[in-house]
Design an enzyme around this catalytic site. Sequence first.
Site, mmCIF file in Angstrom:
data_model
loop_
_atom_site.group_PDB
_atom_site.id
_atom_site.type_symbol
_atom_site.label_atom_id
_atom_site.label_comp_id
_atom_site.label_asym_id
_atom_site.label_seq_id
_atom_site.Cartn_x
_atom_site.Cartn_y
_atom_site.Cartn_z
ATOM 1 N N LEU A 54 -4.406 -3.042 -6.003
ATOM 2 C CA LEU A 54 -4.507 -4.410 -6.506
ATOM 3 C C LEU A 54 -5.872 -5.011 -6.180
ATOM 4 O O LEU A 54 -6.457 -5.733 -6.994
ATOM 5 C CB LEU A 54 -3.371 -5.262 -5.911
ATOM 6 C CG LEU A 54 -3.304 -6.715 -6.342
ATOM 7 C CD1 LEU A 54 -3.176 -6.850 -7.857
ATOM 8 C CD2 LEU A 54 -2.129 -7.419 -5.645
ATOM 9 N N THR B 6 6.479 -9.126 -2.415
ATOM 10 C CA THR B 6 7.036 -8.143 -3.347
ATOM 11 C C THR B 6 8.451 -8.493 -3.807
ATOM 12 O O THR B 6 9.200 -9.157 -3.079
ATOM 13 C CB THR B 6 7.080 -6.754 -2.647
ATOM 14 O OG1 THR B 6 7.796 -5.832 -3.466
ATOM 15 C CG2 THR B 6 7.787 -6.826 -1.304
ATOM 16 N N ASP B 7 8.816 -7.975 -4.977
ATOM 17 C CA ASP B 7 10.194 -8.107 -5.467
ATOM 18 C C ASP B 7 11.173 -7.302 -4.616
ATOM 19 O O ASP B 7 12.387 -7.500 -4.691
ATOM 20 C CB ASP B 7 10.287 -7.679 -6.946
ATOM 21 C CG ASP B 7 9.794 -6.257 -7.208
ATOM 22 O OD1 ASP B 7 9.348 -5.575 -6.257
ATOM 23 O OD2 ASP B 7 9.837 -5.823 -8.378
ATOM 24 N N TYR C 96 10.275 -1.292 4.113
ATOM 25 C CA TYR C 96 9.173 -1.987 3.421
ATOM 26 C C TYR C 96 9.594 -3.412 3.056
ATOM 27 O O TYR C 96 8.895 -4.381 3.382
ATOM 28 C CB TYR C 96 8.787 -1.204 2.161
ATOM 29 C CG TYR C 96 7.806 -1.932 1.250
ATOM 30 C CD1 TYR C 96 6.522 -2.242 1.685
ATOM 31 C CD2 TYR C 96 8.172 -2.293 -0.047
ATOM 32 C CE1 TYR C 96 5.632 -2.908 0.840
ATOM 33 C CE2 TYR C 96 7.287 -2.945 -0.890
ATOM 34 C CZ TYR C 96 6.020 -3.252 -0.438
ATOM 35 O OH TYR C 96 5.133 -3.914 -1.269
HETATM 36 N N1 NAP Z 1 1.489 -1.704 -5.991
HETATM 37 C C1 NAP Z 1 2.581 -2.348 -6.340
HETATM 38 O O1 NAP Z 1 3.321 -1.940 -7.284
HETATM 39 C C2 NAP Z 1 2.970 -3.639 -5.636
HETATM 40 C C3 NAP Z 1 4.106 -4.320 -6.087
HETATM 41 C C4 NAP Z 1 4.473 -5.521 -5.483
HETATM 42 C C5 NAP Z 1 3.716 -6.018 -4.426
HETATM 43 N N2 NAP Z 1 2.629 -5.318 -4.003
HETATM 44 C C6 NAP Z 1 1.856 -5.900 -2.866
HETATM 45 O O2 NAP Z 1 0.522 -6.031 -3.308
HETATM 46 C C7 NAP Z 1 -0.367 -5.880 -2.195
HETATM 47 C C8 NAP Z 1 -1.399 -4.816 -2.511
HETATM 48 O O3 NAP Z 1 -0.718 -3.569 -2.724
HETATM 49 P P1 NAP Z 1 -1.502 -2.275 -3.247
HETATM 50 O O4 NAP Z 1 -0.594 -1.587 -4.199
HETATM 51 O O5 NAP Z 1 -2.872 -2.654 -3.667
HETATM 52 O O6 NAP Z 1 -1.549 -1.414 -1.901
HETATM 53 P P2 NAP Z 1 -2.574 -0.243 -1.510
HETATM 54 O O7 NAP Z 1 -3.205 0.336 -2.712
HETATM 55 O O8 NAP Z 1 -1.828 0.656 -0.592
HETATM 56 O O9 NAP Z 1 -3.681 -1.012 -0.697
HETATM 57 C C9 NAP Z 1 -3.388 -1.572 0.545
HETATM 58 C C10 NAP Z 1 -4.680 -2.050 1.171
HETATM 59 O O10 NAP Z 1 -4.354 -2.624 2.458
HETATM 60 C C11 NAP Z 1 -5.321 -2.168 3.373
HETATM 61 N N3 NAP Z 1 -4.784 -2.166 4.726
HETATM 62 C C12 NAP Z 1 -3.677 -1.543 5.175
HETATM 63 N N4 NAP Z 1 -3.552 -1.733 6.489
HETATM 64 C C13 NAP Z 1 -4.601 -2.497 6.877
HETATM 65 C C14 NAP Z 1 -5.042 -3.027 8.123
HETATM 66 N N5 NAP Z 1 -4.368 -2.809 9.250
HETATM 67 N N6 NAP Z 1 -6.183 -3.746 8.141
HETATM 68 C C15 NAP Z 1 -6.877 -3.969 7.014
HETATM 69 N N7 NAP Z 1 -6.519 -3.491 5.812
HETATM 70 C C16 NAP Z 1 -5.392 -2.765 5.762
HETATM 71 C C17 NAP Z 1 -5.692 -0.791 2.924
HETATM 72 O O11 NAP Z 1 -6.936 -0.474 3.475
HETATM 73 P P3 NAP Z 1 -7.579 1.012 3.378
HETATM 74 O O12 NAP Z 1 -8.068 1.102 1.954
HETATM 75 O O13 NAP Z 1 -8.652 0.987 4.390
HETATM 76 O O14 NAP Z 1 -6.447 1.970 3.682
HETATM 77 C C18 NAP Z 1 -5.692 -0.939 1.418
HETATM 78 O O15 NAP Z 1 -6.958 -1.368 0.985
HETATM 79 C C19 NAP Z 1 0.522 -5.566 -0.992
HETATM 80 O O16 NAP Z 1 0.782 -6.755 -0.294
HETATM 81 C C20 NAP Z 1 1.805 -5.045 -1.619
HETATM 82 O O17 NAP Z 1 2.909 -5.259 -0.759
HETATM 83 C C21 NAP Z 1 2.233 -4.153 -4.577
#
Ligand code: NAP
Length: 289
Positions: free
Chosen positions: A12, A108-109, A131
């Site tokens: 995201l 999240t949902d 999660y």
């Molecule tokens: N993807 C979906 O379908 C979805 C759906 C609903 C909600 N969401 C929410 O949307 C948000 C973004 O999700 P995403 O899909 O983009 O996840 P992602 O691709 O796994 O990215 C997560 C990011 O968080 C960073 N991170 C994790 N632990 C950290 C820490 N301790 N300190 C600093 N940074 C940290 C990671 O850093 P690194 O790059 O260094 O590992 C990564 O850049 C989240 O809150 C997730 O719950 C996602």
Amino acid sequence: MELLFTGANGFLGRHLAAEAAVEGLRAIPWVRGEGHGAAESAPLEDDAAVRRALERRRPAAVLHLAARADVGACHADPAGAFAVNAELPERLARATAALGLRFVHVSTDMVFDGTQAPYAESAVPCPLSVYGRSKRAGEEAVLAAHPAALVVRLPLLFGDGLGLARGATEGLRRSLANGGTARLFRDERRSALHARDAARSLLALARTTSAGLLHVAARDAVSRYDLGLALAARYGWERERILSIAQAEVPSAEPRPSDLELDVRRALALGLALPTVRESVERDGARPR
Ligand SMILES: NC(=O)c1ccc[n+]([C@@H]2O[C@H](COP(=O)([O-])OP(=O)(O)OC[C@H]3O[C@@H](n4cnc5c(N)ncnc54)[C@H](OP(=O)(O)O)[C@@H]3O)[C@@H](O)[C@H]2O)c1
């Protein structure tokens, strides 16, 4: 006006950076590890470093995207999941509240169990997974620490992985690569949204004063199988290689919610232009590489 956003290297986060560039917004990535250029790199676990960074930059808003977002990884390490998904948001909420800064937290949902859809913001959460429980704990902690914060619940996201093996589109593309098949649930419904549409909404909401819980998702919901068919039609992938299965056919360490349709009437009333799932698929111009 400068926005700071965590999780900048994630799925995201990459879409948010791209969308901010399109809109000409100054959105500063807050990264883990070494930062380059204008990026912020204060460790989120270090309260003093976070406070110094916020005092120095005084951003118009902080968008908190960083999370442990992999359901399996959270199940394998509940303590780690709660540390990242509940404790870190609470710390950031406290820090931004102390400085009077706008704070937008992404949830999240998956905080719902799938039995009472469609879910409005007033629905009582009942997560089925580590999660979901850790994200729910994060929501509660954020709103307690920073009552003026906005907590945005997003649905399943799709769209180009932008170099990451993340998101529903990338999962499907990989399954179909080299003549493979994809098995997708016909009995799991989601208000799935393109990550770009989610990013666009977050950037708009950062510039409002809306507070509390908000559902930002497609205006309807489809099964994962139908989402797969829509993506296949959009990108010219063979629909015959997408197979319909039931959740019960796949063993799972944790129960899976069956219907997570989100009620988005509050977001629409705030003026967000949310598409249907199919409109969100159709609006994607680029074929994922
Ligand atoms: N993807 C979906 O379908 C979805 C759906 C609903 C909600 N969401 C929410 O949307 C948000 C973004 O999700 P995403 O899909 O983009 O996840 P992602 O691709 O796994 O990215 C997560 C990011 O968080 C960073 N991170 C994790 N632990 C950290 C820490 N301790 N300190 C600093 N940074 C940290 C990671 O850093 P690194 O790059 O260094 O590992 C990564 O850049 C989240 O809150 C997730 O719950 C996602």
